[in-house]
Design a protein around this motif. Structure first.
Motif, mmCIF file in Angstrom:
data_model
loop_
_atom_site.group_PDB
_atom_site.id
_atom_site.type_symbol
_atom_site.label_atom_id
_atom_site.label_comp_id
_atom_site.label_asym_id
_atom_site.label_seq_id
_atom_site.Cartn_x
_atom_site.Cartn_y
_atom_site.Cartn_z
ATOM 1 N N LEU B 30 -31.527 -64.499 -13.150
ATOM 2 C CA LEU B 30 -30.278 -63.385 -13.002
ATOM 3 C C LEU B 30 -30.621 -62.680 -14.423
ATOM 4 O O LEU B 30 -30.346 -61.309 -14.358
ATOM 5 N N ARG B 31 -30.694 -63.257 -15.561
ATOM 6 C CA ARG B 31 -30.557 -62.964 -16.935
ATOM 7 C C ARG B 31 -31.459 -63.280 -18.033
ATOM 8 O O ARG B 31 -31.047 -64.320 -18.554
ATOM 9 N N GLU B 38 -34.302 -57.486 -17.261
ATOM 10 C CA GLU B 38 -33.279 -58.461 -17.599
ATOM 11 C C GLU B 38 -33.507 -59.461 -16.351
ATOM 12 O O GLU B 38 -33.416 -60.477 -16.232
ATOM 13 N N THR B 39 -33.362 -58.512 -15.125
ATOM 14 C CA THR B 39 -32.912 -59.120 -13.924
ATOM 15 C C THR B 39 -34.395 -59.383 -13.243
ATOM 16 O O THR B 39 -35.058 -58.316 -13.113
ATOM 17 N N GLY B 41 -34.902 -60.283 -9.837
ATOM 18 C CA GLY B 41 -34.560 -60.905 -8.382
ATOM 19 C C GLY B 41 -35.448 -60.365 -7.281
ATOM 20 O O GLY B 41 -34.645 -60.295 -6.265
ATOM 21 N N ASP B 42 -36.660 -59.888 -7.665
ATOM 22 C CA ASP B 42 -37.275 -59.474 -6.550
ATOM 23 C C ASP B 42 -38.085 -60.577 -5.922
ATOM 24 O O ASP B 42 -39.546 -60.330 -5.576
ATOM 25 N N VAL B 61 -38.244 -63.828 -0.594
ATOM 26 C CA VAL B 61 -37.681 -62.425 -1.211
ATOM 27 C C VAL B 61 -36.302 -62.496 -1.832
ATOM 28 O O VAL B 61 -35.914 -61.719 -2.529
ATOM 29 N N LEU B 62 -35.468 -63.737 -1.451
ATOM 30 C CA LEU B 62 -34.175 -63.572 -2.089
ATOM 31 C C LEU B 62 -34.458 -63.807 -3.522
ATOM 32 O O LEU B 62 -35.174 -64.475 -3.995
ATOM 33 N N PRO B 63 -33.280 -63.341 -4.147
ATOM 34 C CA PRO B 63 -33.393 -63.754 -5.708
ATOM 35 C C PRO B 63 -33.401 -65.254 -5.863
ATOM 36 O O PRO B 63 -32.705 -66.002 -5.080
ATOM 37 N N TRP B 65 -31.808 -67.343 -7.712
ATOM 38 C CA TRP B 65 -30.474 -67.825 -8.212
ATOM 39 C C TRP B 65 -29.632 -67.838 -6.762
ATOM 40 O O TRP B 65 -28.814 -68.868 -6.710
ATOM 41 N N ALA B 66 -30.181 -67.383 -5.766
ATOM 42 C CA ALA B 66 -29.362 -67.371 -4.409
ATOM 43 C C ALA B 66 -30.036 -68.482 -3.436
ATOM 44 O O ALA B 66 -29.099 -68.435 -2.403
ATOM 45 N N THR B 94 -41.055 -55.797 -2.043
ATOM 46 C CA THR B 94 -40.569 -57.101 -2.233
ATOM 47 C C THR B 94 -40.979 -57.550 -0.793
ATOM 48 O O THR B 94 -40.251 -57.156 0.453
ATOM 49 N N ARG D 31 -27.398 -53.009 -12.182
ATOM 50 C CA ARG D 31 -26.504 -52.936 -13.579
ATOM 51 C C ARG D 31 -25.384 -52.423 -13.402
ATOM 52 O O ARG D 31 -25.229 -51.183 -13.619
ATOM 53 N N TRP D 65 -31.168 -52.788 -4.223
ATOM 54 C CA TRP D 65 -32.214 -52.210 -4.830
ATOM 55 C C TRP D 65 -33.326 -52.303 -4.394
ATOM 56 O O TRP D 65 -34.105 -51.302 -4.472
#
Lengths: 257, 257, 257, 257
Positions: B30-31, B38-39, B41-42, B61-63, B65-66, B94, D31, D65
């Motif tokens: 995420l960060r 920074e992210t 998520g790919d 393929v989900l981020p 964090w999810a 992705t 973002r 994205w």
């Protein structure tokens, strides 16, 4: 094997072909009747022509029967020319990049069939896609490769000739492996103005292909969308059809590397 | 850019690295703080060694964090050697096939970085993967390509030399396009017994790479998992590390085509 | 309808049940033989017990036959007690939250079957899940609901009684709608120490359920994993089985609201 | 928190709002600048009105994205009224059923905000959705619930009143838990003819909401799509806007259970 359907004519809702008929493409994703593979649940895709030169594209890896997006899209979008496909994977992975129809610029392309021994000569296939077309090589299917080989072999100027060259080259590589059947295919492709279809096999088992005149236009299918209708016309093996709004022109299809 | 973490030592739960620390890999998806992106998520992936010779693999393929599957898996699975990666795509799509770590037989490989102008010479790259290794070419990333180029350049016998050859070749192709930076990378790879890491750039901006001795073993990371700990040791640019349970051997890393 | 398989005994690789047998669960996802639904491609899931009290869980919406993660996981993970399920949706959407097995704390639960007219009384069903258990209500299936209704009806103290109460309540609500069949089910559930199975129908068509003693333990299945083996034992309709490592205890199963 | 954008006016391509502007909705998914959550990568969705009474809907769990389907769709589809949303999950799972906009019949609805302590009173919320509307309860978000509560509270006859009643009820339930902030929201909803927006908070931190007159119509956004343009007008907290092609009518928004 896979199942597909293509339409050209007055604008109709995609659902008139994709979801509505008794044996619609979505029905065929669960249970097809004239296919080597009964279930075609390894993804699906749409390419439809509207106001843009390039087609709109929607693909997903879910079985078509399960996708709410597909139903909504088909219910809303009208098009005068579109391609729709449900996939049964033959060795390559299930991913959006391996879903048909493929597209490059204004061209769209879908395929049902296979090249014997493809897994053994995939590298040779990729190497026969030229530099310019390679930017569109996103997946690993023989289908996408035939498209890109044809794109680089003069698809713009001579669709039939380009597809013959691509198919012939793929078949020759298959013969080198000795794995049969070397080539079985039905193809539909379009530049947004005309619909081109081909039916061919290196043996006597070309996958089925039919067309039918509807009130609004013409539909070409792997297998009939509605068996209650008796006027589905088989396209002979070894044929290449050029279909515009009014006309179907049939020519011999002779792949040669 | 991406973020990754690798571990070798006594078996620990994957979550001790992937989800539990204050700035865990999932937090970095995420960060991230020391990353160009920074992210990340790919997509993400795990490769872990257990009782089998080949590693277990999980990608989506989900981020990161999810993903509930990732959390559950990391909470249940222990491993003595594993690689974990969260992806920030640099131009390629992705898809699960483009998620790291990649694997072939007992080898696993992950990468953070890029090759300048890659999209322009992707076909050249694919052509430099030999016939035997091409069967493993499932995606379109430069990362997977470097792995397969190294696999075909003697990875089994000489991991450092093979990776130097692959990196050098990729960098040479980049120089031919003129797009900078030509090569920036950190890599982690394993044969299930040893962990190898590399940090290199063709300019002075090699992506960050640290390692730290834990009670149970050693962890190597793109950026610290826990900034409260002060004993993260930077691996110098232009280094190749061979890490076994007790030891870290550092050598110079000199790519040459 | 769906297909499932459960195992209890010495730790074995999940793949010995999920992917390896001639008519494995993955085979049944494409083509089952004793199921109302031949294809069970609306997602799948695993719940396996290891060192933790709560089970590890893995679910995805892809057809099981298409998922590389599943194959890798099943090849790597050993477990002494696990549940595996492939789904054919009966009206509710395809999503990870609607995939079985469901879990809450140390409990896992999976189901094959349906409650007639469920779509009409889904709100009543949700209302019969108590406050504490509602936190686990993530999807919309009748299956997850039966689990949570049982969880709130004393599953911990009296697994058979709790499932009888939940099933009876669901059946009563179905009778109120008048839609038949009111209830058809097979269930497998576990607390990590014991495996419980049930087979029941409000009419004479209870879905099939078999068990078999393997060298390493006992497996319970919707339909045989290997028809070459002749010692699959049918569990009678209206039965509740409590299975520990050595023993199968059969009792009558009598749902009552 | 999430980010959204809605449009009403002459038909324009969805991409003019979703992908094209300098700080488009897709940019905001990676973002955002005025959001509590910078990254809104937990899914996205579109609802657009065309020839049908009900809107077309497209949702997916991928970050906006990353989705090629979204770009293609937005490039092809024109609409006179549409809603678009990128999600940052606040406690509930990432699934297509939890993506906005939600729809029922001709109505569509999206939301940015949250109800304090929602996880504690989710069951109470579900119970306040009436029998008729419950058929549309597919997910677990507070957002979908507010929509369905409003739908059952006279949305058809009195959109503002119905939303006030639903919001008031949700806020009252939050007050019962004591978790602050009790209610913060921006909402956009439509019946296909008019666009309704609301901005409200139980404290002084209502999420941002702006509108702007374009040449072709009016756009309403969580945050400006293009900061180079200076004529974004903030909608005051505690407001309800009814927007038709020519007019914006602002009224006070006063939630009451």
């Amino acid at each position: 094997m896979c199942r597909w359907a293509a339409y050209i004519g007055d604008p109709i809702y995609l659902e008139d072909i994709v979801t509505a008929p008794g044996q619609s493409l979505i029905s065929q994703s669960l249970r097809a009747t004239e296919s080597k593979t009964e279930t075609n649940g390894d993804g699906f895709g749409l390419a439809w022509y509207g106001e843009r030169e390039e087609p709109g594209c929607y693909h997903d890896v879910l079985p078509a029967w399960a996708d709410g997006n597909l139903r909504s899209l088909a219910h809303q979008v009208r098009s005068k020319l579109f391609l729709a496909h449900v996939r049964a994977a033959t060795g390559t992975s299930t991913s959006r990049t391996n879903c048909h129809p493929f597209s490059a610029g204004k061209w769209s392309f879908m395929h049902n069939g296979q090249a014997g021994g493809y897994a053994q000569f995939r590298r040779r296939v990729d190497m026969s896609i030229n530099e310019r077309c390679y930017a569109h090589r996103n997946g690993t299917t023989d289908s996408e490769a035939i498209f890109l080989m044809a794109l680089g072999a003069g698809l713009e100027e001579d669709p039939k000739g380009a597809l013959e060259r691509a198919t012939g080259l793929m078949e020759a590589m298959s013969r080198d492996t000795g794995v049969t059947p070397h080539m079985r295919m039905t193809v539909a492709m379009s530049d947004g103005a005309r619909l081109f279809c081909a039916r061919y096999a290196s043996d006597e088992f070309a996958p089925t292909l039919y067309h039918r005149r509807m009130e609004s236009g013409r539909v070409v299918v792997s297998e009939p969308l509605d068996r209650a209708l008796s006027d589905w016309v088989a396209i002979p093996p070894g044929s290449f059809a050029t279909i515009t709004e009014g006309e179907v022109k049939l020519e011999e299809f002779r792949p040669a590397a």
